[in-house]
Scaffold this active site. Structure first.
Site, PDB file in Angstrom:
ATOM      1  N   ARG A 182      79.940   6.303  13.000  1.00  0.00           N
ATOM      2  CA  ARG A 182      79.486   7.712  12.024  1.00  0.00           C
ATOM      3  C   ARG A 182      80.839   8.541  11.143  1.00  0.00           C
ATOM      4  NH1 ARG A 182      83.476  12.250  13.341  1.00  0.00           N
ATOM      5  NH2 ARG A 182      81.560  13.907  13.384  1.00  0.00           N
TER       6      ARG A 182
ATOM      7  N   THR B  15      90.900  17.937  14.233  1.00  0.00           N
ATOM      8  CA  THR B  15      91.470  16.954  12.430  1.00  0.00           C
ATOM      9  C   THR B  15      92.781  17.693  12.328  1.00  0.00           C
ATOM     10  OG1 THR B  15      89.187  16.942  11.424  1.00  0.00           O
ATOM     11  CG2 THR B  15      90.638  17.281  10.064  1.00  0.00           C
TER      12      THR B  15
HETATM   13  N1  GLY Z   1      86.304  17.755  11.856  1.00  0.00           N
HETATM   14  C1  GLY Z   1      86.061  15.942  12.201  1.00  0.00           C
HETATM   15  C2  GLY Z   1      85.237  15.408  12.574  1.00  0.00           C
HETATM   16  O1  GLY Z   1      84.099  15.381  11.785  1.00  0.00           O
HETATM   17  O2  GLY Z   1      84.759  13.764  12.336  1.00  0.00           O
END
Ligand code: GLY
Length: 294
Positions: free
Chosen positions: A189, A161
């Site tokens: 998701r 991220t």
């Molecule tokens: N930290 C990013 C995600 O799990 O989507």
């Protein structure tokens, strides 16, 4: 108190290249320029994250990884510590800068929008579209589909991220994050990044934090809010270390950038690398990882 902008480009096992670090430095410079010009912390965060989304070399915006059905569904969020206003977009498709879409959500009476509404609002405000994934990216996904490798192992090959936190001349703080999600994820998701209190949190009375890592674990711990609240009662580094230790104990990995109300900054991660850095009037500093705090 000094203005400050800190940025991370994802915790992971992969060593950032010179190009990654140079792009990170550019994001810091562009975001900090906004602060010098008198912009709010929130605007500096958006500007810095947009550079990383545009670069296409991180797992966010133009570089976001695909879900298993071949769609690129992007998540992003923002929080303004001055009034606790927040905005996030979930599963946004076909828009290059989800962080700008999250900013638009902040001006609505809502906090979170899924692709259905977020996409319409992004187009209505002329946000730049994002082309459909190229053949090369689809080939990469095909390889993931064919492999027997555990998702956890695959995850290690990718950055997770990007995110930023800032303090402006009014001493207000803001936090933001943007992601393509995690590798080998099922269609639909959603990770921690668009969840206020999990992936980001900002409250000028305490601090601002942006997280990266395995979203499922970060959500289960409400990591950003937990650290932000714990720094009221313990030193910031101790609060960060405690929560990151707990993430590892439930099988996850994470990294954080944290600004505290008294002017401090903490960068910490449980992975070997997390390209990150910060800029103040003293200069711009960039690392491939904070190895002393592993
Ligand atoms: N930290 C990013 C995600 O799990 O989507």
């Amino acid at each position: 108190m000094n203005m400050l902008l800190a940025v991370h480009c994802g915790a992971g096992d992969r060593k950032p290249t010179k190009k990654h670090l140079k792009t990170l430095g550019r994001a810091l410079e562009i975001g900090y320029k906004k602060l010098i010009e008198g912009a709010k912390a929130l605007d500096a965060v958006v500007a810095a994250i947009a550079v990383l989304e545009d670069s296409g070399i991180f797992n966010a915006g133009a570089g976001g990884i695909l879900q298993m059905d071949g769609a690129r569904r992007l998540d992003a969020s923002l929080m303004d510590g001055s009034d606790l206003n927040a905005g996030s977009v979930i599963g946004l498709e076909g828009i290059r800068n989800p962080i700008k879409a999250a900013r638009l959500v902040m001006d609505l009476p809502h906090v979170m929008l899924t692709n259905l509404g977020a996409h319409k609002i992004a187009l209505a405000h002329h946000l730049e579209p994002l082309e459909t994934p190229s053949g090369k990216i689809m080939a990469k996904l095909e390889k993931i589909r064919r492999t027997d490798t555990e998702t956890g192992e695959l995850y290690k090959r990718y950055f997770s991220t990007v995110g930023a936190v800032a303090r402006d001349s009014e001493r207000n703080v803001a936090a933001g994050a943007s992601t393509g999600g995690v590798v080998a994820m099922l269609p639909g998701r959603v990770g921690d990044t668009p969840i206020i209190g999990a992936g980001v949190y900002a409250d000028t009375r305490f601090g601002a934090i942006s997280c990266t890592g395995t979203g499922e674990h970060i959500i289960r711990m409400s990591l950003a809010k937990e650290i932000c609240m714990n720094i009221r009662n313990m030193p910031p580094r101790a609060a960060a270390r405690l929560s990151l230790k707990n993430i590892v104990s439930i099988g996850g990995n994470a990294g954080i950038i944290l600004l505290t109300e008294d002017g401090g900054a903490v960068i910490m991660h449980t992975t070997p690398y997390m390209a990150s850095g910060y800029v103040t009037k003293r200069g711009c500093f960039v690392w491939e990882g904070m190895h002393s705090d592993k």
